[in-house]
Design an enzyme around this catalytic site. Structure first.
Site, mmCIF file in Angstrom:
data_model
loop_
_atom_site.group_PDB
_atom_site.id
_atom_site.type_symbol
_atom_site.label_atom_id
_atom_site.label_comp_id
_atom_site.label_asym_id
_atom_site.label_seq_id
_atom_site.Cartn_x
_atom_site.Cartn_y
_atom_site.Cartn_z
ATOM 1 N N GLY A 121 0.825 -1.162 -0.081
ATOM 2 C CA GLY A 121 -0.006 -0.080 -0.080
ATOM 3 C C GLY A 121 0.779 1.336 -0.088
ATOM 4 N N SER A 122 2.214 1.224 -0.739
ATOM 5 C CA SER A 122 2.824 2.440 -0.669
ATOM 6 C C SER A 122 3.324 2.832 0.408
ATOM 7 C CB SER A 122 2.204 3.372 -1.832
ATOM 8 O OG SER A 122 1.712 2.919 -2.911
ATOM 9 N N SER A 201 4.619 -5.542 -2.880
ATOM 10 C CA SER A 201 4.835 -4.300 -3.277
ATOM 11 C C SER A 201 5.317 -3.595 -2.014
ATOM 12 C CB SER A 201 3.395 -3.828 -3.394
ATOM 13 O OG SER A 201 3.233 -2.435 -3.999
#
Ligand SMILES: *[C@@H]1O[C@H](CO)[C@@H](O)[C@H](O)[C@H]1NC(C)=O
Ligand SMILES: *[C@@H]1O[C@H](CO)[C@@H](O)[C@H](O)[C@H]1NC(C)=O
Ligand SMILES: *[C@@H]1O[C@H](CO)[C@@H](O)[C@H](O)[C@H]1NC(C)=O
Length: 531
Positions: A121-122, A201
């Site tokens: 989620g960055s 991610s």
């Protein structure tokens, strides 16, 4: 399980007895729930640490011992964040919780290996709840599965040149979760010497930061579509952040400590709303060193893997990583400056070099929807595929085994494409998650094709957790031996509707970037000239 097992008879006459697992942990008694969709117990929302309310931007504190049995029934806590897509402010500071899912077969005499998920989620959003990261597919394979919340955004990653707000709080929360697991997981029937960390991610970037750190809190790692060498993974401390937010909330000062004090006294939701309006993004940073509390001391490009790490690694990416980004753009949103914008995130170089990159991908064409597929390749290569290659060669330097995959399957559970409502060949960023987790939002029963991919992915992933080898034996389900990388040959497993061993994915594009990095290494932002 080292559980004082209690039977709690639900008063519905003919209902089967519900097992109410009670674990005597080092932190006190913890009562969980028996799952209704499989043979496992759930311990939801266990606080592994707590935010220091006197300094919520700083290190977390130990959670007090449970004097009363802790009722681990609720996985709804979310760390404070501006939700993706809706931009709604949600969550709270009381969020440093973890969820443990324990197969009923686990016991003191049958300790199971442990798999800890770090969400992506960055570094701005995400949470550990079952709604997205449902345990069913993984616990069926006899591993203990854990998900943990960590602080994100401003409260997780504000990074200042001050000892109170040194930065990387969110990553330090993850360290605390790992320490809690080491201390307590044996009481749940887990094997504390077999802990695999995995993430996708920004979760994979986190896993890589833990690999680079001196701590030795886990013994295997899985990195899905992310490493610390991706361009967006690091920044410098920025003392203007609290000053700008304080000003936005009506308090003018140039003193960073006064600004932080003001923010601490304010309602946290107002603080992150102001940060959002100012488009302030906080993420991992190179910390100024204060009294040995530093987690990231230098840019990842300058940081070798500590010599004694020697952990098996499973790493890969999806075949069309940035498909969702370009799939959503309307023709007018195509930006002629995209090459310069992305390349300058990593390099201090002039326009001539950017022009070469552009030539390589689109020749003399203008940036437009007509070259969508080439732009997707460029962004995928630059942001993820090539950084992952460079991390792999780092891992190879001192590691037993590095297993490389490319996930290219396109079926009914490709999470990234589903979420962004895009279509297209291959697999986009985050697509693989739909085949590892029982996601509540995916309500359809998996098709037989999708189920096969689920069975293969979860079996290979949990084999790796158990044996450090995703295919220890050839079986009907896994008829292909997954060979690790060697110095000379880049073996990888292509995960599609079939699984196939191949070599050197996207080799021409990757060779271009190999050369580009070799020629321009000294222009890399943060490069210090060290090994
Ligand atoms: C909480 O933060 C304050 C301010 O930085 C600090 O003085 C205090 O020692 C911290 N609390 C604990 C228990 O460490
Ligand atoms: C990695 O380095 C350690 C310590 O120098 C050494 O013991 C180990 O054998 C090395 N592992 C590999 C696979 O090279
Ligand atoms: C998804 O995209 C299609 C067209 O590509 C569109 O018709 C549909 O309304 C979209 N659905 C949502 C939920 O946005």
């Amino acid at each position: 399980m080292q559980m004082l097992v209690y039977f709690l008879f639900i008063t519905v006459a003919w209902a089967s007895p519900r097992l109410d697992p009670l674990v005597d942990s080092k932190r006190g008694l913890i009562r969980g729930l028996q799952a209704t969709d499989g043979d496992y117990a759930m311990f939801l929302g266990i606080p592994y640490a707590m935010v220091n309310y006197t300094n919520p931007f700083g290190p977390a504190l130990p959670y007090p011992y449970f004097e009363e049995p802790f009722e681990a029934y609720d996985d709804n806590a979310i760390c404070l964040q501006t939700a993706q897509i809706t931009n709604e402010i949600t969550g709270s500071l009381d969020c440093l919780h973890l969820n443990i899912y324990v197969p009923n077969s686990a016991s003191k005499n049958n300790k199971l290996p442990v798999l800890l998920w770090i969400y992506g989620g960055s570094f701005q959003y995400g949470n550990a709840g079952r709604y997205q990261y449902g345990p069913k597919f993984l616990v069926e394979k006899d591993v203990i599965f854990i998900t943990a919340n960590y602080r994100v955004g401003l409260y997780g990653f504000m990074c200042l040149n001050t000892p109170e707000v040194q930065g990387n709080q969110g990553l330090k929360d993850q360290v605390k979760a790992l320490q809690w697991i080491r201390e307590n997981i044996e009481d749940f029937g887990g094997d504390a010497s077999k802990v695999t960390l995995f993430g996708s991610s920004a979760g994979a970037v986190s896993v890589d930061y833990h690999i680079l750190s001196k701590d030795k809190l886990f013994d295997k790692a899985i990195l899905q579509s992310g490493t610390t060498l991706r361009t967006a993974a690091i920044m410098e401390p920025d003392n203007s952040v609290p000053i700008l937010i304080a000003a936005k909330l009506g308090f003018a000062t140039n003193d960073v400590n006064k600004a932080v004090e003001f923010l601490i006294k304010n309602e946290p939701k107002l603080v992150i709303a102001a940060a959002f309006e100012l488009s302030i993004i906080c993420k991992p940073c190179v910390e100024k060193d204060f009294e040995g509390n530093t987690f990231i001391a230098d840019y990842p490009i300058n940081t070798p893997i500590p010599k004694d790490k020697d952990i098996p690694i499973l790493i890969g990416h999806n075949s069309q990583e940035q498909l969702s980004t370009y799939g959503k753009l309307s023709p007018s949103e195509y930006d002629e400056g995209i090459f310069e914008k992305l390349v300058s995130q990593a390099f201090n170089i002039d326009k001539d070099l950017v022009r070469i990159v552009k030539q390589f991908y689109i020749g003399d064409e203008a940036v437009s929807i007509d070259v969508k597929s080439a732009l997707t390749d460029f962004d995928s290569d630059f942001a993820l595929n090539h950084p992952i290659r460079r991390s792999m060669s780092k891992f190879l330097d001192n590691n037993s085994n590095v297993y490389f995959y490319v996930f290219s399957y396109s079926g009914g559970r490709n999470y990234g494409k589903w979420r962004h409502n895009v279509t297209g060949e291959g697999a986009a960023h985050s697509d693989e998650k739909g085949y590892l987790f029982d996601m509540s939002m995916m309500t359809d029963i998996p098709t037989p094709e999708d189920q096969l991919v689920i069975d293969r992915m979860t079996t290979m992933w949990t084999n790796f957790v158990k044996y450090g080898d995703p295919t220890p034996d050839l079986t009907e389900l896994l008829p292909v031996k997954w060979t690790p990388l060697t110095e000379d040959i880049q073996h990888y497993l292509d995960i599609n509707s079939d699984i196939t061993m191949k070599r050197s994915p996207f080799n021409k594009r990757m060779a271009f970037w190999d050369l580009f990095y070799k020629m321009n290494e000294k222009f890399l932002i943060g490069f210090s000239g060290r090994e």
